[in-house]
Design a protein around this motif. Sequence first.
Motif, PDB file in Angstrom:
ATOM      1  N   GLY A  76       7.606   3.870  -4.874  1.00 17.91           N
ATOM      2  CA  GLY A  76       8.807   3.346  -5.503  1.00 17.91           C
ATOM      3  C   GLY A  76       9.736   2.644  -4.531  1.00 17.91           C
ATOM      4  O   GLY A  76      10.633   1.913  -4.929  1.00 17.91           O
ATOM      5  N   THR A  77       9.519   2.878  -3.224  1.00 15.42           N
ATOM      6  CA  THR A  77      10.359   2.277  -2.188  1.00 15.42           C
ATOM      7  C   THR A  77       9.680   1.096  -1.522  1.00 15.42           C
ATOM      8  O   THR A  77      10.287   0.058  -1.302  1.00 15.42           O
ATOM      9  N   LEU A  78       8.404   1.258  -1.192  1.00 15.08           N
ATOM     10  CA  LEU A  78       7.671   0.262  -0.412  1.00 15.08           C
ATOM     11  C   LEU A  78       6.716  -0.528  -1.305  1.00 15.08           C
ATOM     12  O   LEU A  78       5.785   0.035  -1.878  1.00 15.08           O
ATOM     13  N   SER A  79       6.945  -1.833  -1.417  1.00 18.42           N
ATOM     14  CA  SER A  79       6.148  -2.668  -2.320  1.00 18.42           C
ATOM     15  C   SER A  79       4.672  -2.721  -1.923  1.00 18.42           C
ATOM     16  O   SER A  79       3.815  -2.930  -2.782  1.00 18.42           O
ATOM     17  N   ALA A  80       4.345  -2.517  -0.641  1.00 18.48           N
ATOM     18  CA  ALA A  80       2.950  -2.582  -0.200  1.00 18.48           C
ATOM     19  C   ALA A  80       2.180  -1.299  -0.521  1.00 18.48           C
ATOM     20  O   ALA A  80       0.951  -1.294  -0.518  1.00 18.48           O
ATOM     21  N   VAL A  81       2.905  -0.195  -0.780  1.00 17.46           N
ATOM     22  CA  VAL A  81       2.238   1.078  -1.058  1.00 17.46           C
ATOM     23  C   VAL A  81       1.943   1.177  -2.549  1.00 17.46           C
ATOM     24  O   VAL A  81       2.847   1.160  -3.373  1.00 17.46           O
ATOM     25  N   GLU A  82       0.650   1.258  -2.875  1.00 15.91           N
ATOM     26  CA  GLU A  82       0.237   1.346  -4.280  1.00 15.91           C
ATOM     27  C   GLU A  82       0.265   2.773  -4.790  1.00 15.91           C
ATOM     28  O   GLU A  82       0.640   3.015  -5.931  1.00 15.91           O
ATOM     29  N   SER A  83      -0.195   3.718  -3.951  1.00 15.06           N
ATOM     30  CA  SER A  83      -0.219   5.110  -4.401  1.00 15.06           C
ATOM     31  C   SER A  83      -0.233   6.074  -3.232  1.00 15.06           C
ATOM     32  O   SER A  83      -0.609   5.702  -2.116  1.00 15.06           O
ATOM     33  N   ILE A  84       0.192   7.292  -3.520  1.00 14.01           N
ATOM     34  CA  ILE A  84       0.213   8.393  -2.552  1.00 14.01           C
ATOM     35  C   ILE A  84      -0.482   9.574  -3.198  1.00 14.01           C
ATOM     36  O   ILE A  84      -0.227   9.893  -4.358  1.00 14.01           O
ATOM     37  N   GLN A  85      -1.360  10.198  -2.446  1.00 14.76           N
ATOM     38  CA  GLN A  85      -1.987  11.444  -2.897  1.00 14.76           C
ATOM     39  C   GLN A  85      -1.683  12.481  -1.819  1.00 14.76           C
ATOM     40  O   GLN A  85      -2.164  12.375  -0.687  1.00 14.76           O
ATOM     41  N   MET A  86      -0.851  13.462  -2.155  1.00 11.04           N
ATOM     42  CA  MET A  86      -0.500  14.496  -1.182  1.00 11.04           C
ATOM     43  C   MET A  86      -1.729  15.362  -0.916  1.00 11.04           C
ATOM     44  O   MET A  86      -2.438  15.754  -1.832  1.00 11.04           O
ATOM     45  N   VAL A  87      -1.979  15.655   0.371  1.00 12.07           N
ATOM     46  CA  VAL A  87      -3.090  16.510   0.775  1.00 12.07           C
ATOM     47  C   VAL A  87      -2.549  17.911   1.074  1.00 12.07           C
ATOM     48  O   VAL A  87      -3.205  18.894   0.819  1.00 12.07           O
ATOM     49  N   SER A  88      -1.331  17.979   1.610  1.00 13.72           N
ATOM     50  CA  SER A  88      -0.710  19.268   1.915  1.00 13.72           C
ATOM     51  C   SER A  88       0.442  19.511   0.950  1.00 13.72           C
ATOM     52  O   SER A  88       0.896  18.589   0.270  1.00 13.72           O
ATOM     53  N   GLU A  89       0.922  20.751   0.913  1.00  9.86           N
ATOM     54  CA  GLU A  89       2.046  21.107   0.050  1.00  9.86           C
ATOM     55  C   GLU A  89       3.257  21.422   0.915  1.00  9.86           C
ATOM     56  O   GLU A  89       3.128  21.613   2.116  1.00  9.86           O
TER      57      GLU A  89
END
Length: 152
Positions: free
Chosen positions: A30-43
């Motif tokens: 939502g902040t960085l236009s180049a980032v399409e998606s994030i998948q968290m690996v840690s909690e």
Amino acid sequence: MDHSTSLTQHVNANPDKVWAVISDIPGSPGTLSAVESIQMVSEGPYGEGTRWKETRSMLGRRETVEMWVAQADPPRSTTVKALQGGADFTSRFTLAEREGGTDLTLTFGAEVLRPTVVSRVMMALFGKIGMNVTRKALARDLAEIAAKAESL
């Protein structure tokens, strides 16, 4: 063979607000236009050992890279690492309070871990072009982080 670059963006927001933006990994698309998606690996909250997979578009290509927090000193600095394609990537954010706002400095480095003759030739040929593209992408990231922090 090591390539690095450093950029600074003045943000009209205090370091706590800037930190809130750079440490919000799930919110980065939502902040960085180049980032399409994030998948968290840690909690858990942002800190040393936090891991995620980030999918970015660059030069018309989508790449997913696993990244992790190597160092965190809120709200002063953080270092994020990634290993990909035989290279070790380091992004270090440093926040310094200045004139009612924050100077946000991003130092990005790439080090080829097991350089081959081919990789040395490629870095020599494309290193400067690659770093110019990288600097433009980093400058855009910093401007977008600043815009988000200034809107908080």
